[in-house]
Design a protein around this motif. Structure first.
Motif, PDB file in Angstrom:
ATOM      1  N   THR A 238       0.833  -1.195   0.000  1.00 38.00           N
ATOM      2  CA  THR A 238       0.000   0.000   0.000  1.00 38.00           C
ATOM      3  C   THR A 238       0.873   1.253   0.000  1.00 38.00           C
ATOM      4  OG1 THR A 238      -1.543  -1.237   1.339  1.00 38.00           O
ATOM      5  CG2 THR A 238      -1.886   1.127   1.194  1.00 38.00           C
ATOM      6  N   SER A 239       0.524   2.194  -0.835  1.00 35.71           N
ATOM      7  CA  SER A 239       1.301   3.423  -0.900  1.00 35.71           C
ATOM      8  C   SER A 239       1.138   4.226   0.379  1.00 35.71           C
ATOM      9  CB  SER A 239       0.842   4.257  -2.101  1.00 35.71           C
ATOM     10  OG  SER A 239       1.323   3.675  -3.272  1.00 35.71           O
ATOM     11  N   ASP A 240       2.218   4.729   0.829  1.00 35.89           N
ATOM     12  CA  ASP A 240       2.205   5.604   1.987  1.00 35.89           C
ATOM     13  C   ASP A 240       2.782   6.939   1.520  1.00 35.89           C
ATOM     14  OD1 ASP A 240       2.851   7.106   4.178  1.00 35.89           O
ATOM     15  OD2 ASP A 240       3.696   5.450   5.330  1.00 35.89           O
ATOM     16  N   PRO A 241       1.898   7.910   1.303  1.00 33.71           N
ATOM     17  CA  PRO A 241       2.353   9.178   0.702  1.00 33.71           C
ATOM     18  C   PRO A 241       3.465   9.854   1.490  1.00 33.71           C
ATOM     19  CG  PRO A 241      -0.042   9.081   0.790  1.00 33.71           C
ATOM     20  CD  PRO A 241       0.456   7.888   1.561  1.00 33.71           C
ATOM     21  N   VAL A 242       3.362   9.808   2.797  1.00 35.23           N
ATOM     22  CA  VAL A 242       4.381  10.487   3.608  1.00 35.23           C
ATOM     23  C   VAL A 242       5.735   9.799   3.446  1.00 35.23           C
ATOM     24  CG1 VAL A 242       5.078  11.096   5.953  1.00 35.23           C
ATOM     25  CG2 VAL A 242       2.678  11.284   5.268  1.00 35.23           C
ATOM     26  N   ARG A 243       5.681   8.485   3.512  1.00 42.03           N
ATOM     27  CA  ARG A 243       6.905   7.714   3.368  1.00 42.03           C
ATOM     28  C   ARG A 243       7.476   7.895   1.954  1.00 42.03           C
ATOM     29  NH1 ARG A 243       9.147   3.073   1.683  1.00 42.03           N
ATOM     30  NH2 ARG A 243      10.412   1.850   3.113  1.00 42.03           N
ATOM     31  N   ASP A 244       6.596   7.832   0.968  1.00 39.63           N
ATOM     32  CA  ASP A 244       7.045   8.000  -0.413  1.00 39.63           C
ATOM     33  C   ASP A 244       7.719   9.359  -0.608  1.00 39.63           C
ATOM     34  OD1 ASP A 244       6.200   5.537  -1.153  1.00 39.63           O
ATOM     35  OD2 ASP A 244       4.509   6.207  -2.371  1.00 39.63           O
ATOM     36  N   ARG A 245       7.137  10.342   0.013  1.00 44.81           N
ATOM     37  CA  ARG A 245       7.702  11.686  -0.153  1.00 44.81           C
ATOM     38  C   ARG A 245       9.097  11.756   0.469  1.00 44.81           C
ATOM     39  NH1 ARG A 245       4.040  14.444   2.440  1.00 44.81           N
ATOM     40  NH2 ARG A 245       2.632  14.388   0.663  1.00 44.81           N
ATOM     41  N   ALA A 246       9.231  11.193   1.637  1.00 43.96           N
ATOM     42  CA  ALA A 246      10.538  11.187   2.303  1.00 43.96           C
ATOM     43  C   ALA A 246      11.549  10.382   1.481  1.00 43.96           C
ATOM     44  CB  ALA A 246      10.411  10.588   3.709  1.00 43.96           C
ATOM     45  N   PHE A 247      11.074   9.281   0.966  1.00 45.92           N
ATOM     46  CA  PHE A 247      11.948   8.436   0.143  1.00 45.92           C
ATOM     47  C   PHE A 247      12.417   9.211  -1.089  1.00 45.92           C
ATOM     48  CE2 PHE A 247      12.910   5.485  -3.223  1.00 45.92           C
ATOM     49  CZ  PHE A 247      13.570   4.441  -2.601  1.00 45.92           C
ATOM     50  N   LYS A 248      11.472   9.860  -1.723  1.00 44.46           N
ATOM     51  CA  LYS A 248      11.810  10.567  -2.959  1.00 44.46           C
ATOM     52  C   LYS A 248      12.776  11.720  -2.710  1.00 44.46           C
ATOM     53  CE  LYS A 248       8.922  11.020  -6.299  1.00 44.46           C
ATOM     54  NZ  LYS A 248       7.803  11.437  -7.182  1.00 44.46           N
ATOM     55  N   THR A 249      12.552  12.438  -1.633  1.00 46.49           N
ATOM     56  CA  THR A 249      13.452  13.546  -1.310  1.00 46.49           C
ATOM     57  C   THR A 249      14.882  13.045  -1.142  1.00 46.49           C
ATOM     58  OG1 THR A 249      11.670  14.719  -0.197  1.00 46.49           O
ATOM     59  CG2 THR A 249      13.906  15.394   0.330  1.00 46.49           C
ATOM     60  N   GLU A 250      15.019  11.938  -0.438  1.00 44.28           N
ATOM     61  CA  GLU A 250      16.359  11.401  -0.220  1.00 44.28           C
ATOM     62  C   GLU A 250      16.950  10.873  -1.529  1.00 44.28           C
ATOM     63  OE1 GLU A 250      16.493   8.809   3.158  1.00 44.28           O
ATOM     64  OE2 GLU A 250      18.648   8.439   2.963  1.00 44.28           O
ATOM     65  N   LEU A 251      16.099  10.259  -2.319  1.00 40.48           N
ATOM     66  CA  LEU A 251      16.570   9.714  -3.598  1.00 40.48           C
ATOM     67  C   LEU A 251      17.051  10.840  -4.525  1.00 40.48           C
ATOM     68  CD1 LEU A 251      16.917   7.218  -5.404  1.00 40.48           C
ATOM     69  CD2 LEU A 251      14.534   7.492  -6.128  1.00 40.48           C
ATOM     70  N   VAL A 252      16.283  11.911  -4.577  1.00 37.71           N
ATOM     71  CA  VAL A 252      16.681  13.050  -5.417  1.00 37.71           C
ATOM     72  C   VAL A 252      18.035  13.591  -4.974  1.00 37.71           C
ATOM     73  CG1 VAL A 252      16.132  15.468  -5.944  1.00 37.71           C
ATOM     74  CG2 VAL A 252      14.353  13.723  -6.110  1.00 37.71           C
ATOM     75  N   GLY A 253      18.243  13.625  -3.663  1.00 41.71           N
ATOM     76  CA  GLY A 253      19.514  14.121  -3.144  1.00 41.71           C
ATOM     77  C   GLY A 253      20.698  13.247  -3.515  1.00 41.71           C
ATOM     78  N   LEU A 254      20.417  12.000  -3.863  1.00 39.17           N
ATOM     79  CA  LEU A 254      21.500  11.068  -4.195  1.00 39.17           C
ATOM     80  C   LEU A 254      21.830  11.052  -5.685  1.00 39.17           C
ATOM     81  CD1 LEU A 254      20.508   8.080  -1.881  1.00 39.17           C
ATOM     82  CD2 LEU A 254      22.593   9.445  -1.734  1.00 39.17           C
ATOM     83  N   ILE A 255      21.031  11.724  -6.485  1.00 41.08           N
ATOM     84  CA  ILE A 255      21.241  11.670  -7.939  1.00 41.08           C
ATOM     85  C   ILE A 255      22.670  12.071  -8.340  1.00 41.08           C
ATOM     86  CG2 ILE A 255      20.554  12.676 -10.162  1.00 41.08           C
ATOM     87  CD1 ILE A 255      17.671  12.747  -9.084  1.00 41.08           C
ATOM     88  N   PRO A 256      23.208  13.177  -7.804  1.00 44.49           N
ATOM     89  CA  PRO A 256      24.578  13.534  -8.208  1.00 44.49           C
ATOM     90  C   PRO A 256      25.593  12.435  -7.920  1.00 44.49           C
ATOM     91  CG  PRO A 256      23.516  15.379  -7.102  1.00 44.49           C
ATOM     92  CD  PRO A 256      22.612  14.187  -6.913  1.00 44.49           C
ATOM     93  N   GLN A 257      25.440  11.784  -6.777  1.00 43.14           N
ATOM     94  CA  GLN A 257      26.356  10.693  -6.426  1.00 43.14           C
ATOM     95  C   GLN A 257      26.176   9.492  -7.359  1.00 43.14           C
ATOM     96  OE1 GLN A 257      28.389  10.558  -3.484  1.00 43.14           O
ATOM     97  NE2 GLN A 257      27.919  12.684  -2.981  1.00 43.14           N
ATOM     98  N   LEU A 258      24.932   9.207  -7.669  1.00 39.87           N
ATOM     99  CA  LEU A 258      24.668   8.080  -8.566  1.00 39.87           C
ATOM    100  C   LEU A 258      25.261   8.344  -9.942  1.00 39.87           C
ATOM    101  CD1 LEU A 258      20.969   7.284  -7.556  1.00 39.87           C
ATOM    102  CD2 LEU A 258      22.977   5.843  -7.145  1.00 39.87           C
ATOM    103  N   ARG A 259      25.159   9.584 -10.390  1.00 39.09           N
ATOM    104  CA  ARG A 259      25.732   9.931 -11.698  1.00 39.09           C
ATOM    105  C   ARG A 259      27.251   9.744 -11.675  1.00 39.09           C
ATOM    106  NH1 ARG A 259      25.516  15.095 -13.542  1.00 39.09           N
ATOM    107  NH2 ARG A 259      25.414  14.397 -15.698  1.00 39.09           N
ATOM    108  N   ALA A 260      27.873  10.156 -10.579  1.00 39.11           N
ATOM    109  CA  ALA A 260      29.334  10.049 -10.495  1.00 39.11           C
ATOM    110  C   ALA A 260      29.774   8.591 -10.463  1.00 39.11           C
ATOM    111  CB  ALA A 260      29.841  10.789  -9.262  1.00 39.11           C
ATOM    112  N   PHE A 261      29.060   7.769  -9.708  1.00 36.62           N
ATOM    113  CA  PHE A 261      29.420   6.359  -9.639  1.00 36.62           C
ATOM    114  C   PHE A 261      29.195   5.698 -11.005  1.00 36.62           C
ATOM    115  CE2 PHE A 261      28.307   1.920  -7.962  1.00 36.62           C
ATOM    116  CZ  PHE A 261      29.629   1.540  -7.921  1.00 36.62           C
TER     117      PHE A 261
END
Lengths: 78, 201
Positions: free
Chosen positions: B10-33
């Motif tokens: 089941t989708s949990d909007p609050v959790r999804d939002r927190a997850f997405k925020t953290e994931l977005v923050g990792l994009i630069p690192q993922l690109r570098a790796f």
């Protein structure tokens, strides 16, 4: 040079290149390894510091639309 | 089974939002790796995007509060090697591109060092290179790098140590690429855009 750390790394790098012909002492090896380490981090951080292409955020917006939950702002706001 | 349960978690909007925020923050690192694995900026971004979407799809299996960076790096790495198994021939093209890059260097000053390092990295066995990148540039502890690479901590330590020694030797000899670099991805290097920063130095 771009930064202070960069300048030190360059100095160490030049030192490493100059000392290439001589057998390395432990101290030299350490300096060389630090120079390489600084360069390695620079290579990585250069990419980290690039602006993120729009496609990445577009993709995450896309998954929102296919998801029956409320729209999520990418800034993390409600 | 309640009405809210479904095949998908089941989708949990609050959790999804927190997850997405953290994931977005990792994009630069993922690109570098990704860049360090592929050596090619375009292929790297494709890889990083695939990994990002996979991470999002698998978000239900991620335990919030644990190390998302290591988790996403592991996803990206698995994605890279599963794709690579399907396209071994690509490494030949990468090798040629690396040689052209090297030939193009005739400025003996600043920009060369980054290219030298890139060429040196390209000569390392892939498992040594990725271990060195994760620990030496990605900021991971040996234990985290071991999780990402799916091997023992001692193996990572040994790979990093051998990578450092080999890289130093390659750079001091100054014979990167020329002396029959092992095929591998000669552009399997950290980045293709170091010149940009170096030229402005």
């Amino acid at each position: 040079m771009a930064t202070c750390a960069g300048r030190d790394a360059w100095r160490a790098w030049g030192y490493m290149k100059q000392s290439a012909k001589k057998p390395s002492s432990l101290g030299e090896t350490r300096i060389n390894q630090e120079a390489i380490g600084a360069r390695l981090r620079q290579l990585f951080d250069d990419v980290v510091n690039e602006p993120v292409p729009d496609e990445f955020l577009d993709l995450l917006r896309g998954v929102d639309e296919s998801n029956p939950v409320e729209d999520v702002d990418l800034d993390g706001k409600q | 089974m309640t009405g809210s349960a479904s095949v998908r978690t089941t989708s949990d909007p609050v959790r999804d939002r927190a997850f997405k925020t953290e994931l977005v923050g990792l994009i630069p690192q993922l690109r570098a790796f990704a860049r360090s694995l592929t050596g090619d900026p375009t292929a790297a971004d494709d890889l990083a995007q695939d990994a990002m979407v996979k991470a999002w799809d698998a978000r239900a299996s991620f335990e919030m509060g644990t190390n998302m960076k290591a988790w996403t790096f592991m996803i990206l790495r698995n994605q890279f090697y599963s794709e690579k198994r399907r396209s071994w021939r690509q490494s030949q093209l990468d090798q040629e591109a690396a040689e052209r890059t090297l030939v193009a260097i005739d400025d003996p000053s600043a920009p060369v060092a980054l290219d030298e390092l890139r060429m040196g990295l390209a000569m390392l066995p892939a498992e040594q290179r990725e271990a060195l990148v994760l620990v030496g540039a990605g900021g991971f502890a040996y234990e985290e790098a071991a999780l990402i690479c799916g091997c023992a901590v001692g193996t990572v330590k040994s790979r990093v140590s051998r990578a450092r020694r080999a890289l130093l030797e390659i750079l001091q000899r100054g014979d990167y690429v020329r002396d029959g670099a092992p095929a591998g991805d000669a552009m399997g290097s950290i980045l293709a855009q170091a010149e940009r920063l170096s030229n402005s130095a």
